[in-house]
Scaffold this active site. Structure first.
Site, short mmCIF file in Angstrom:
data_model
loop_
_atom_site.label_atom_id
_atom_site.label_comp_id
_atom_site.label_asym_id
_atom_site.label_seq_id
_atom_site.Cartn_x
_atom_site.Cartn_y
_atom_site.Cartn_z
N LEU A 22 32.55 42.90 34.56
CA LEU A 22 32.75 41.23 35.10
C LEU A 22 33.42 41.27 36.04
O LEU A 22 34.29 41.93 36.67
CB LEU A 22 33.85 40.33 33.83
CG LEU A 22 32.92 40.30 32.62
CD1 LEU A 22 34.11 39.64 31.38
CD2 LEU A 22 31.63 39.46 32.37
N ASP A 23 33.17 40.01 37.02
CA ASP A 23 33.73 39.94 38.17
C ASP A 23 35.25 39.83 38.26
O ASP A 23 35.61 39.29 37.13
CB ASP A 23 33.35 38.94 39.32
CG ASP A 23 31.93 39.05 39.66
OD1 ASP A 23 31.35 39.97 39.66
OD2 ASP A 23 31.21 37.81 39.73
N LYS A 24 36.05 39.98 39.26
CA LYS A 24 37.54 39.87 39.04
C LYS A 24 37.90 38.59 38.51
O LYS A 24 38.81 38.58 37.92
CB LYS A 24 38.25 40.07 40.58
CG LYS A 24 39.61 39.96 40.56
CD LYS A 24 40.15 40.23 41.98
CE LYS A 24 41.59 40.14 41.80
NZ LYS A 24 42.33 40.33 43.28
N THR A 33 36.33 36.29 36.92
CA THR A 33 35.43 35.84 35.66
C THR A 33 36.24 36.30 34.54
O THR A 33 36.54 37.67 34.42
CB THR A 33 33.96 36.32 35.65
OG1 THR A 33 33.41 35.91 36.85
CG2 THR A 33 33.40 36.02 34.19
N ARG A 86 26.56 33.15 39.53
CA ARG A 86 27.01 32.74 40.67
C ARG A 86 26.19 32.30 41.76
O ARG A 86 26.01 31.17 42.53
CB ARG A 86 28.29 33.36 41.24
CG ARG A 86 29.28 33.50 40.22
CD ARG A 86 30.42 34.54 40.63
NE ARG A 86 31.08 34.39 41.99
CZ ARG A 86 31.86 35.13 42.81
NH1 ARG A 86 32.01 36.47 42.22
NH2 ARG A 86 32.38 34.87 43.69
#
Length: 321
Positions: A140-142, A144, A242
């Site tokens: 997961l993105d930082k 998120t 996104r």
């Protein structure tokens, strides 16, 4: 062996800082990384070492940058609190908070999920590929938050990796986005690759890239200017939700990389509301469902959790305008 690339200053580059000039090149490095390379003596011009990032360049000057070979890095266990939703001998499911990087990388060698897992799982890792480490099968993105499954051994790692590759897992996200999607339910399909204009961004590209498919549905309005949507992935590309929602005209709230807060929203906020809104420093994207076949028992496990407090607070602010 180190990599070397060159940048030549053009007429229009007259007088700009050296670190800015180099950041306009195609090295793929951030300006802060290039600044560190300059200060470390890795940049040369006409046989001279340049160590001042702020030096002003002249047209025709050619700068050579030597990028040292990356050093091997062994993540260290760190006592970082984790919200564990489920755990057994083969795997665990955690609720990752926003702000936590999943895997150590340049600029983030400590405080990551891997560092935390090495501490949490001490004594219970039988190893991935012969090494006692947690098996990260997705990221997961930082900024998120949400549910992630992590393997503890080779059996779990192989099985979960195969399920991700086959897109047979259930994964669903909730996001607060600007505007209301029209139609309110749909499928966004388009290859995603590195943006040709900004290497820090991903983008839907006409050629190259990788196939990406996101299915979305409108859940409810969040005030006048935003809405809550659910996104389900058929693929798992970097920044997929996104990018797709932004390309669809409905950027995720708080996502400064792919959009910005509409000016009409800022005009509607009171001074107090603006102060509250400014405290929301992440993007409003949360992985709230994950489901998969257990690697050993073959039982289908499904986990669901609620939006985190900070996204709920954001929604309350938006409902007032």
């Amino acid at each position: 062996m180190s990599d070397t690339f060159t940048v030549t200053a053009r007429d229009e580059d007259q007088g700009i800082r050296l670190d800015k000039l180099l950041s306009l090149g195609d090295s793929g490095l951030s300006r802060s990384r290039l600044k560190a390379l300059i200060e470390g003596g890795s940049v040369f011009c006409a046989g001279q070492t340049i160590t001042d990032p702020s030096v002003r360049v002249k047209p025709g000057q050619q700068f050579s940058i030597e990028i040292p070979e990356a050093e091997d890095y062994e993540p260290q266990a760190e006592n970082i609190a984790l919200e564990v939703v489920y755990e057994d001998d083969d795997l665990l499911v955690i609720n990752k908070p926003a702000g936590m990087v999943v895997h150590p990388a340049a600029g983030n060698y400590t405080g990551t999920l891997v560092n935390a897992l090495l501490y949490h799982c001490a004594g219970s890792l039988s190893g991935i590929g012969g090494v006692k480490r947690p098996g990260i099968v997705h990221r997961l993105d930082k900024e998120t938050s949400g549910l992630m499954v992590v393997a503890k051994n080779d059996i779990a790692h192989v099985s979960l990796s195969e399920q991700f590759a086959a897109h047979s897992l259930e994964r669903a996200y909730q996001a607060v986005v600007w505007g209301v999607p029209n139609p309110k339910e749909g499928r966004i399909e388009g290859n995603i690759g590195r943006s040709p204009q900004n290497r820090k961004k991903m983008a839907m590209v006409k050629s190259g890239g990788k196939t990406a498919v996101t299915n979305y549905r409108y859940i409810k309005a969040v005030g006048t200017f935003a809405s809550l949507v659910e996104c389900r992935l058929e693929t798992g590309r970097t920044h997929q939700i996104r990018v797709h929602m932004s390309e669809n005209g409905h950027t995720v709230v708080g996502d400064g990389l792919y959009g910005r807060t509409p000016s009409r929203v800022l005009r509607m906020l009171s001074s107090e509301q603006k102060a509250e809104f400014s405290q929301f420093t992440r993007h409003a994207l949360h992985a709230y469902i994950i489901g998969f076949l257990h690697p050993r028992t073959k039982e289908f496990l499904r986990f669901e959790n609620n939006l985190p407090i900070e996204i709920n607070v954001l929604c309350e602010i938006l409902k007032k305008i």
